[in-house]
Design a protein around this motif. Structure first.
Motif, PDB file in Angstrom:
ATOM      1  N   HIS A 252       6.009  19.273 -27.034  1.00 14.74           N
ATOM      2  CA  HIS A 252       6.086  20.611 -26.825  1.00 14.74           C
ATOM      3  C   HIS A 252       5.062  21.375 -27.799  1.00 14.74           C
ATOM      4  N   ASP A 253       4.336  22.065 -27.252  1.00 14.17           N
ATOM      5  CA  ASP A 253       3.471  22.957 -28.020  1.00 14.17           C
ATOM      6  C   ASP A 253       4.124  24.408 -28.359  1.00 14.17           C
ATOM      7  N   ILE A 254       3.857  24.798 -29.407  1.00 16.89           N
ATOM      8  CA  ILE A 254       4.162  26.398 -29.689  1.00 16.89           C
ATOM      9  C   ILE A 254       2.678  27.039 -29.568  1.00 16.89           C
ATOM     10  N   GLU A 255       2.645  27.980 -28.630  1.00 24.64           N
ATOM     11  CA  GLU A 255       1.429  28.559 -28.463  1.00 24.64           C
ATOM     12  C   GLU A 255       1.543  30.157 -28.628  1.00 24.64           C
ATOM     13  N   TYR A 256       0.207  30.557 -28.948  1.00 24.18           N
ATOM     14  CA  TYR A 256       0.363  32.104 -29.252  1.00 24.18           C
ATOM     15  C   TYR A 256      -0.749  32.731 -28.455  1.00 24.18           C
ATOM     16  N   LEU A 257      -0.417  33.877 -27.828  1.00 23.45           N
ATOM     17  CA  LEU A 257      -1.078  34.757 -27.202  1.00 23.45           C
ATOM     18  C   LEU A 257      -2.344  35.191 -27.639  1.00 23.45           C
ATOM     19  N   PHE A 258      -3.498  34.518 -27.579  1.00 21.39           N
ATOM     20  CA  PHE A 258      -4.909  34.974 -28.625  1.00 21.39           C
ATOM     21  C   PHE A 258      -5.654  35.930 -27.479  1.00 21.39           C
ATOM     22  N   PRO A 259      -6.561  36.480 -28.057  1.00 20.42           N
ATOM     23  CA  PRO A 259      -7.445  37.362 -27.197  1.00 20.42           C
ATOM     24  C   PRO A 259      -7.997  36.673 -25.903  1.00 20.42           C
ATOM     25  N   TRP A 260      -8.261  35.469 -26.164  1.00 24.22           N
ATOM     26  CA  TRP A 260      -8.720  34.681 -24.889  1.00 24.22           C
ATOM     27  C   TRP A 260      -7.707  33.795 -24.121  1.00 24.22           C
ATOM     28  N   GLY A 261      -6.428  34.099 -24.512  1.00 26.46           N
ATOM     29  CA  GLY A 261      -5.506  33.437 -23.677  1.00 26.46           C
ATOM     30  C   GLY A 261      -4.631  32.537 -24.606  1.00 26.46           C
ATOM     31  N   TRP A 262      -3.711  31.957 -23.856  1.00 29.07           N
ATOM     32  CA  TRP A 262      -2.559  31.225 -24.882  1.00 29.07           C
ATOM     33  C   TRP A 262      -3.358  29.871 -25.468  1.00 29.07           C
ATOM     34  N   GLY A 263      -3.037  29.861 -26.752  1.00 28.80           N
ATOM     35  CA  GLY A 263      -3.415  28.545 -27.392  1.00 28.80           C
ATOM     36  C   GLY A 263      -2.612  27.969 -28.190  1.00 28.80           C
ATOM     37  N   GLU A 264      -2.766  26.732 -28.379  1.00 32.00           N
ATOM     38  CA  GLU A 264      -1.766  25.875 -29.277  1.00 32.00           C
ATOM     39  C   GLU A 264      -1.683  26.016 -30.976  1.00 32.00           C
ATOM     40  N   ILE A 265      -0.662  26.426 -31.464  1.00 28.89           N
ATOM     41  CA  ILE A 265      -0.927  26.519 -32.931  1.00 28.89           C
ATOM     42  C   ILE A 265       0.096  25.577 -33.625  1.00 28.89           C
ATOM     43  N   ALA A 266       0.942  24.906 -32.884  1.00 27.10           N
ATOM     44  CA  ALA A 266       1.643  23.866 -33.437  1.00 27.10           C
ATOM     45  C   ALA A 266       2.235  22.917 -31.998  1.00 27.10           C
ATOM     46  N   GLY A 267       2.242  21.686 -32.471  1.00 28.01           N
ATOM     47  CA  GLY A 267       2.912  20.620 -31.344  1.00 28.01           C
ATOM     48  C   GLY A 267       4.208  19.896 -32.176  1.00 28.01           C
ATOM     49  N   ILE A 268       4.996  19.658 -31.331  1.00 25.69           N
ATOM     50  CA  ILE A 268       5.967  19.064 -31.694  1.00 25.69           C
ATOM     51  C   ILE A 268       6.354  17.756 -30.983  1.00 25.69           C
ATOM     52  N   ALA A 269       5.911  16.631 -31.637  1.00 24.46           N
ATOM     53  CA  ALA A 269       5.956  15.431 -30.651  1.00 24.46           C
ATOM     54  C   ALA A 269       7.225  14.332 -30.744  1.00 24.46           C
ATOM     55  N   ASN A 270       7.612  13.695 -30.032  1.00 26.54           N
ATOM     56  CA  ASN A 270       8.536  12.526 -30.168  1.00 26.54           C
ATOM     57  C   ASN A 270       7.617  11.557 -30.088  1.00 26.54           C
ATOM     58  N   ARG A 271       7.315  10.841 -31.282  1.00 20.76           N
ATOM     59  CA  ARG A 271       6.388   9.662 -31.354  1.00 20.76           C
ATOM     60  C   ARG A 271       7.067   8.538 -31.149  1.00 20.76           C
ATOM     61  N   THR A 272       8.270   8.423 -30.926  1.00 19.02           N
ATOM     62  CA  THR A 272       9.154   7.287 -30.637  1.00 19.02           C
ATOM     63  C   THR A 272       8.860   6.432 -32.171  1.00 19.02           C
ATOM     64  N   ASN A 273       9.034   5.024 -31.824  1.00 21.81           N
ATOM     65  CA  ASN A 273       8.641   4.110 -32.850  1.00 21.81           C
ATOM     66  C   ASN A 273       7.284   3.581 -32.820  1.00 21.81           C
ATOM     67  N   TYR A 274       6.420   4.281 -32.060  1.00 25.74           N
ATOM     68  CA  TYR A 274       5.240   3.593 -31.853  1.00 25.74           C
ATOM     69  C   TYR A 274       4.293   3.306 -33.096  1.00 25.74           C
ATOM     70  N   ASP A 275       4.216   4.379 -33.966  1.00 29.55           N
ATOM     71  CA  ASP A 275       3.263   4.127 -35.026  1.00 29.55           C
ATOM     72  C   ASP A 275       4.050   2.910 -36.109  1.00 29.55           C
ATOM     73  N   LEU A 276       5.413   3.035 -36.367  1.00 21.21           N
ATOM     74  CA  LEU A 276       5.981   2.162 -37.400  1.00 21.21           C
ATOM     75  C   LEU A 276       6.049   0.958 -36.822  1.00 21.21           C
ATOM     76  N   THR A 277       6.275   0.728 -35.514  1.00 18.40           N
ATOM     77  CA  THR A 277       6.210  -0.612 -34.845  1.00 18.40           C
ATOM     78  C   THR A 277       4.715  -1.189 -35.168  1.00 18.40           C
TER      79      THR A 277
END
Ligand code: GAP
Length: 450
Positions: A252-277
């Motif tokens: 899920h991205d948190i987006e801010y309404l910039f002058p040119w439109g919505w833009g991502e300022i943060a992302g909250i990801a469920n990375r599962t066990n992908y990296d550690l595995t």
């Protein structure tokens, strides 16, 4: 560059940012380097405050989140195993005539918008910056500048777990520079090739991933509200399946309404066990923990709130930037530009301004300035300014977002009082010097809660 929904000209904002010492173009005396920026005396204060607020919220105030500062250059295997060497790329097309490059997934035209020329085939372009360790530039010595701080956390999972001596749920947080050789950059400090991230990897039992994902989405959203961004200019947007990064089950991205439109300022990801595995398999180190409920070893899942610091700064500057028409003391209409930053992030909290440069006033004003600067009560950044007319000095402080100005005039010598001027209302109140510190504390904390 003016927006239909938020009347801010980005060039105006960039010009104010430069004029007042927030952001300079990098290497400017050599003509500048595209999309690289330096933070000046006020920019660094703003940056420092945001980072401190983030650290406070995501580490200091948490029971089970711990800090880390890992290196930018890591073993090249980290990037093979994490999937970045094969997957961290954007689709690129190049104009056959002028060699202008575009991200093909962001194009709306079928020809080059620079010269109208024919475009070549789309190909994948890896975004990592390659470099070489030591004096020999061959592939056996090649590695990359990190494109995210997260991998430094994953490869230190075991070290931290052993030192804190506990099992998930717990988190590891770090802030620091990341590098991406973006195909297209722009919108001032929004998309650059070198930027700062504030990331936290929260390790959880696999069956608790969705609960924690929701928790960190809400917590991250609230953090932005507390910084002073308005709710109606923020939204949460879920990635559809085609957008998901190679490691993510849901983002899920948190987006801010910039002058040119919505833009991502943060992302909250469920990375599962992908990296550690992957790191566990390839390093041969056991990155699991013993789950007391399941009575077996499991590799934890990871929920990752990831914030771009430069984008927070960009959103705060846009949110705070205001132009209003005011009538001057001479009855003339003029434009007043101010940054209505919350005192929590404003680089300078108080400016002390003697009405004139005369020694008698300077002496008293400097004494007040020193008392405030070393105040244990407020710990503010205080400026002292005695150059130019008082009107110009107020405008300067308005433009850098200073919430309060303290003016010392000739009457102050007799009545032992000064004038406090508020940035937003421009109201002026006479306050005894003896009450000044408490009055400032009260006003700054009141404004912070507005
Ligand atoms: N570890 C997760 C990760 O790297 P991301 O969505 O690619 O996720 C996280 O990046 C955040 O970093 C974004 O939400 C954005 O705020 C910031 N960011 C990403 N690329 C950037 C760039 N080129 N310039 C400035 N900030 C950037």
């Amino acid at each position: 560059m003016t927006s239909p929904n938020h009347q801010i000209d980005l060039e105006e904002l960039a010009s104010l940012a430069k004029r007042r010492g927030f952001v300079f173009q990098s290497s400017e005396i050599y003509g500048g380097l595209a999309s690289t920026w330096d933070y000046g005396p006020l920019g660094i204060e703003l940056k420092r405050k945001i980072k401190e607020l983030w650290w406070n919220q995501f580490v200091i105030k948490q029971e089970n989140i711990f800090g880390l500062d890992s290196s930018i250059i890591m073993h090249p295997k980290v990037w093979d195993v994490s999937g970045h060497t094969s997957n961290f790329s954007d689709p690129l097309v190049e104009c056959k005539k002028c060699n202008h490059r575009y991200r093909s997934d962001q194009m709306t035209e079928s020809t080059c918008s620079n010269c109208g020329g024919e475009l070549g085939e789309s190909r994948l372009f890896n975004l990592m910056f390659k470099t070489f360790l030591g004096p020999v530039e061959d592939n056996t010595n090649a590695t990359y500048l990190r494109p995210e701080t997260a991998q430094g956390i994953f490869v230190n999972f075991l070290n931290v777990k052993n030192t804190i001596n506990r099992n998930p749920p717990f988190g590891i947080a770090q802030t620091g520079k990341s590098f991406r050789n973006e195909i297209t950059t722009g919108n001032f400090i929004f998309r650059t090739r070198e930027f700062e991230m504030m990331e936290m990897e929260f390790f959880v039992p696999p069956d608790e991933d969705e609960k924690w994902h929701e928790y960190w989405i809400n917590h991250s959203f609230d953090w932005y509200l507390n910084l002073g961004l308005s709710k109606n200019r923020l939204r949460i947007r879920e990635h559809d399946q085609t957008e998901l990064a190679h490691y993510s089950k849901a983002t899920h991205d948190i987006e801010y309404l910039f002058p040119w439109g919505w833009g991502e300022i943060a992302g909250i990801a469920n990375r599962t066990n992908y990296d550690l595995t992957a790191h566990s398999d390839q390093s041969g180190k056991d990155l699991s923990y013993f789950d007391e409920t399941l009575k077996q070893h499991v590799i934890p899942y990871v929920i990752e709130p990831s914030f771009g610091l430069d984008r927070v700064i960009m959103a705060l500057l846009i949110e705070a930037y205001k132009e209003e028409t005011v009538v001057s003391s001479k009855g003339k209409e003029e434009t007043r530009t101010s940054l209505k930053l919350s005192p929590v992030v404003a680089p300078v909290q108080v400016a002390v301004l003697p009405l004139s440069k005369k020694d008698v006033l300077s002496e008293l004003a400097r004494e007040i300035y020193k008392n405030l600067k070393f105040s244990e009560l407020i710990k503010p950044l205080v400026y002292y300014d005695e150059t130019q007319s008082i009107g110009r000095r107020y405008r300067r402080q308005d433009e850098i977002g200073t919430p309060l100005c303290v003016t010392v005039d000739f009457e102050s010598l007799d009545d032992k009082a000064v004038t406090i001027r508020e940035r937003d209302s421009m109201n002026q109140t006479r306050i005894p010097i003896n009450d000044l510190e408490n009055e400032i504390v009260a006003r700054l904390s009141h404004k912070a809660q507005d």
